[in-house]
Design a protein around this motif. Structure first.
Motif, PDB file in Angstrom:
ATOM      1  N   HIS A  43       0.826  -1.203   0.000  1.00  0.00           N
ATOM      2  CA  HIS A  43       0.000   0.000   0.000  1.00  0.00           C
ATOM      3  C   HIS A  43       0.867   1.263   0.000  1.00  0.00           C
ATOM      4  O   HIS A  43       0.421   2.322   0.410  1.00  0.00           O
ATOM      5  N   ASN A  59      -2.002   6.294   8.037  1.00  0.00           N
ATOM      6  CA  ASN A  59      -2.827   5.318   8.739  1.00  0.00           C
ATOM      7  C   ASN A  59      -3.189   5.831  10.126  1.00  0.00           C
ATOM      8  O   ASN A  59      -2.332   6.342  10.853  1.00  0.00           O
ATOM      9  N   LYS A 137     -12.187   1.464   8.546  1.00  0.00           N
ATOM     10  CA  LYS A 137     -10.804   1.130   8.204  1.00  0.00           C
ATOM     11  C   LYS A 137      -9.847   2.243   8.580  1.00  0.00           C
ATOM     12  O   LYS A 137      -8.679   2.005   8.879  1.00  0.00           O
ATOM     13  N   GLU A 547      -5.247  -3.047   7.834  1.00  0.00           N
ATOM     14  CA  GLU A 547      -6.609  -2.772   7.396  1.00  0.00           C
ATOM     15  C   GLU A 547      -7.648  -2.976   8.506  1.00  0.00           C
ATOM     16  O   GLU A 547      -8.847  -2.947   8.250  1.00  0.00           O
ATOM     17  N   VAL A 590     -11.337  -8.532   2.226  1.00  0.00           N
ATOM     18  CA  VAL A 590     -10.171  -8.808   3.049  1.00  0.00           C
ATOM     19  C   VAL A 590     -10.297 -10.222   3.559  1.00  0.00           C
ATOM     20  O   VAL A 590     -11.273 -10.564   4.212  1.00  0.00           O
ATOM     21  N   THR A 601      -6.873  -4.653   0.118  1.00  0.00           N
ATOM     22  CA  THR A 601      -8.235  -4.428  -0.352  1.00  0.00           C
ATOM     23  C   THR A 601      -8.211  -3.679  -1.661  1.00  0.00           C
ATOM     24  O   THR A 601      -7.276  -2.951  -1.975  1.00  0.00           O
ATOM     25  N   HIS A 611      -2.019   4.470   1.919  1.00  0.00           N
ATOM     26  CA  HIS A 611      -1.721   4.687   3.326  1.00  0.00           C
ATOM     27  C   HIS A 611      -0.512   5.581   3.527  1.00  0.00           C
ATOM     28  O   HIS A 611      -0.017   5.686   4.652  1.00  0.00           O
TER      29      HIS A 611
END
Length: 874
Positions: A43, A59, A137, A547, A590, A601, A611
């Motif tokens: 990610h 995140n 999320k 996630e 997921v 995802t 992220h």
């Protein structure tokens, strides 16, 4: 069966509550010993051990850790200043620091603790825990979440820099006028501290919009407002208060910055009502701030009480209702801070009633926590000890605060150490609850258990030190606030307080040692270390995977389950239901691999969710450099010599970095959390972005309201009709009338752009946006010509012209219309960016960006419709 005996709050483990508050595990919930996910450089996010990760991460869990660690640093910063103050107060007189040094220590300690420690410390937990508790999320706008942190850090660095610019602000943490003016606090560092606080408030506003959008729009299916965990409820109410209260503070700081940098006269001693104007603006923010600080602690305490008493909070619905009532009432009690300012008895009586009235909902919450202990089976762990200690300290702080709500007693206690003691029993009482939260969620954040024995030693030292420090202040209440001299007969009590302060400081050393040691050597925790924890964060591994959840969380069946997007979409109204009530979109799947690793995802556009982004950090750095440069301004010009050149260079470089980073972030390909989302009431038909724009505009209403209120207050204080003598005859209606027509026409052009987008006309979109841009430029040109003319008015009454510092009328005119002009400039930058994109074919299949821009532009136009009659006709 009573509400307490039949809980409506979903259990994180999917079970039902036993009579003793325990849990019967069942259903399809994730096992509490589920394997943790392995995070690699997926990610676009580097692994946890990489330093680069912490500069680029968006995140929410990483941001939560950054907030927590940074806030603890500022705890040390402010704590060292506090110990310097206590050492100075060992005996009357300035024996250690000079008078100005003591004033700086007092002022900086208050500012750092209230702004850079208390709220950010709580929002470290909020960032980490709230999305987990509601089944999201991430936050709605991950990059804005990162931006709010980097602005917070940049503001804190700027505050630190202020100490090296001749001294930081020394006028008290409340910054009362006229002591906040350069004539009394002339150091450049004083202006830097004000700008640092302004930048902090901007970051708070960004974060408030983000949290409100997330909690209102991204809850899992079945996670209704009524069922939300109490910590999330406390954060929801906190950010609603922050959205409006900090907008008032932002206005006050912008006016103060204008006075200090540009030479305006809002709070000058020569301006009528300047001191009272600051008091009204500051305390309209200041009293909600007490609850902004305490509410997250209250939410953490409630979660801890439930977990370690083995039952849910007694009277949960009433507990939530009481918090809602306090949040509303907090905005109608600010004037009890002003009982000694000469306001009439009727107003004093009204605010005495509202002040005493706000204590009643707190009584309900306190009794709810007490009855929860009586009906449960207490487990005296470290988190519970701190939560229980926080409750006891807050009770004493609240009772002593009721004294100050009575007009007669306030006349006696105001300006004494009674206020200092009360204030710290409330605010640091909240810190006590938050430390309990730190121990409570430490296993979740790190996957390691703290040392229980050291935790209890920490609490013992903390509780003893706290009361030795602050309780003697009630006895030595005749000591004047913010003064290092006091009656010799009070020396022994101050010495006891100083000893208590150092014991309290030692307790934090034990805490830091415990947590740092446990981070590496603590007993591993895979899932839920607490037997009766009942919120969703404990139903997933510790620490959670990137996630968060192995599927889409849902409470549709009354217990927490995880579904694949396909299964949810075919279940007819499950957690995958689209936000607008239509068919579910493919939000991605997921799945848990046999090794426990969670796969990535795919969003509904086929893009992997992002992220990482470097641009929030760059924007924060640009803001820091720009404001450092602006701090060198005095009376509209930079300080002379080489030093002034350094400030000018920083201002230019900072502006370039800031503008460039904003454009780069707008052009960056970043894919935030995509649906399906679940509960969105009362905003089910509103997109995340539109709700975010609405919330920002709501705070902007308060900002402009404060500016307009400052004008009205100043004019009434001077005399409504006598005000005209402060305005030159050359200040005529025509320029304002022309600008009114220009802005109204520009709003119509935005509507045409939206229509053209819906019809798929590229030239129509471009032409309408260009028309809006040209009309905006015309507005600014007309305004600039008007200002230039008024600056150079030469008459008998105004031989030096009518500029920003001529009088309070010129100050309010230029600053208020200047703020509006700044909004126009921002709108034009957005419009220019959209013109370029529209020329390349954007917005033909998605007109929503034009609608969002239209909301902003129409708001700017509506504000002008209020400013025009106020400044040109009345």
């Amino acid at each position: 069966m009573s509400d307490d005996e039949h809980p409506d709050e979903p259990r994180a483990d999917g079970g039902a509550e036993q009579p003793d508050g325990g849990t019967l595990v069942g259903g399809d919930s994730l096992p509490l010993d589920a394997p943790s996910g392995h995070e690699s450089e997926d990610h676009g996010l580097p692994p946890l051990y990489s330093i680069r990760r912490w500069f680029v991460t968006t995140n929410h869990k990483d941001i939560g850790i950054l907030y927590t660690v940074t806030a603890l640093f500022f705890l040390i910063f402010g704590g060292v200043l506090a110990l310097l103050m206590r050492a100075e107060l060992w005996a009357p007189g300035a024996d250690i620091m000079q008078a100005n040094g003591y004033n700086q220590a007092v002022s900086a300690h208050g500012l750092i603790m209230v702004f850079w420690f208390l709220s950010p410390f709580a929002f470290g937990f909020a960032n980490y825990v709230v999305p987990l508790q509601i089944g999201a999320k991430d936050l709605a706008f991950p990059r804005l979440n990162a931006l709010s942190y980097w602005l917070y850090l940049a503001s804190g660095v700027l505050m630190g820099i202020s100490f090296f610019q001749g001294g930081t602000f020394a006028g008290g943490w409340t910054m009362y006028a006229p002591l906040n003016m350069p004539v009394y606090t002339p150091e450049v560092g004083g202006s830097t501290a004000v700008l640092a606080l302004l930048l902090f408030v901007v970051g708070v506003t960004v974060g408030s919009v983000n949290f409100l959008t997330t909690i209102h729009r991204m809850r899992a299916e079945g996670m209704t407002l009524r069922r939300m965990p109490l910590f999330t409820w406390s954060i929801l109410l906190t950010v609603w208060m922050m959205l409006f209260a900090f907008a008032a503070l932002l206005a006050a700081l912008m006016l103060l910055s204008s006075d200090r940098l540009l030479g305006t006269t809002y709070f000058a001693s020569t301006s009528p009502g300047g001191s009272m104007l600051w008091a009204h603006l500051f305390w309209f923010f200041g009293h909600p701030e007490v609850y902004i600080v305490f509410f997250p602690a209250l939410g953490a305490m409630a979660e801890i009480f439930q977990t370690f008493c083995g039952r849910r909070i007694v009277g949960r619905k009433w507990f939530i209702g009481a918090m809602v009532l306090v949040a509303i009432q907090s905005f109608i009690v600010w004037m009890h801070h002003m009982f000694l300012t000469g306001i009439n008895l009727e107003i004093q009586t009204l605010f005495m009633v509202t002040t005493i009235g706000i204590s009643l909902p707190f009584d309900l919450m306190v009794f709810a926590l007490i009855y929860t202990m009586l009906k449960g089976k207490i487990r005296f762990t470290t988190p519970f000890l701190f939560a229980f200690g926080g409750l006891m300290l807050f009770i004493l702080g609240g009772i002593t605060g009721v004294f100050l709500g009575a007009v007669v007693l306030d006349y006696t206690f105001r300006g004494t150490y009674w206020v200092v003691a009360h204030f710290h029993y409330v605010m640091v009482g909240g810190v006590t609850g938050l430390i309990g939260g730190l121990y409570y969620w430490f296993p979740k954040m790190t996957g390691r258990m703290y040392d229980e024995f050291l935790g209890k030693v920490n609490f013992a030292l903390y509780f003893v030190g706290f009361n030795l420090l602050y309780f003697p202040m009630f006895i030595a209440w005749e000591t004047p606030r913010r003064v290092f001299n006091y009656a010799p007969g009070l020396t022994s009590w101050h010495q006891v307080a100083t000893i208590g302060g150092f014991i309290l400081g030692a307790s934090f050393l034990v805490m830091f040692y415990n947590l740092f040691k446990s981070l590496f050597d603590g007993e591993p925790v895979d899932g839920n270390p607490w037997e009766y924890a009942s919120t969703a964060e404990w139903a997933i591994p510790s620490p959670p995977p990137l996630e968060n959840f192995p599927g889409i969380p849902s409470y549709a069946d009354g217990k927490l389950t995880f579904e694949s997007a396909d299964a949810a979409g075919s279940s007819g109204g499950s957690g995958a239901a689209a936000a607008d009530g239509g068919a579910a979109t493919d939000g991605g799947v997921v799945t848990a691999t046999p090794g426990g690793e969670l796969t990535g995802t795919e969003t509904d556009h086929g893009h992997e969710e992002s992220h990482a982004s470097i641009w929030p950090l760059v924007i924060g750095a640009g803001s820091l450099i720009l404001l450092f440069g602006l701090s060198g301004m005095q009376d509209g010009s930079f300080v002379p010599g080489v030093e002034g050149g350094i400030y000018i260079g920083n201002a230019i470089v900072g502006t370039i970095i800031l503008v460039g980073a904003c454009i780069a972030m707008a052009r960056e390909s970043f894919h935030g959390p995509a649906g399906p989302f679940g509960e969105s009431w009362p905003f089910a038909g509103v997109s995340n972005m539109k709700l975010g724009v609405w919330l920002y505009l709501a705070s902007d209403v308060v900002l402009f309201g404060a500016f307009i209120g400052a004008f009205v207050f100043s004019r009434v204080a001077y005399g409504w009709t006598e005000w005209h003598h402060l305005i030159p005859a050359e200040h005529v209606v025509l320029p304002g009338l022309i600008n009114t027509y220009i802005l109204l026409t520009s709003s119509f052009a935005v509507v045409l752009a939206l229509v053209a987008s819906e019809k798929g006309s590229r030239l129509g979109v471009v032409g309408s946006l260009v028309t809006t841009f040209v009309l905006g430029i015309a507005f600014l040109v007309n305004k600039g010509l008007e200002w230039q003319h008024l600056f150079h008015v030469h008459s008998e009454a105004f031989p030096q012209g009518w500029d920003l510092s001529t009088n309070i009328a010129s100050t309010t005119f230029y600053v208020t219309t200047g703020l509006h002009g700044l909004h126009v400039v921002v709108g034009l930058i957005i419009a220019l960016y959209m013109i370029v994109r529209a020329w390349n074919g954007a917005y033909l299949d998605d007109e929503m960006p034009i609608e969002y821009f239209g909301l902003y532009w129409h708001f700017v136009d509506i504000v002008w419709l209020f400013l025009f009659p106020l400044f040109y006709i009345l």
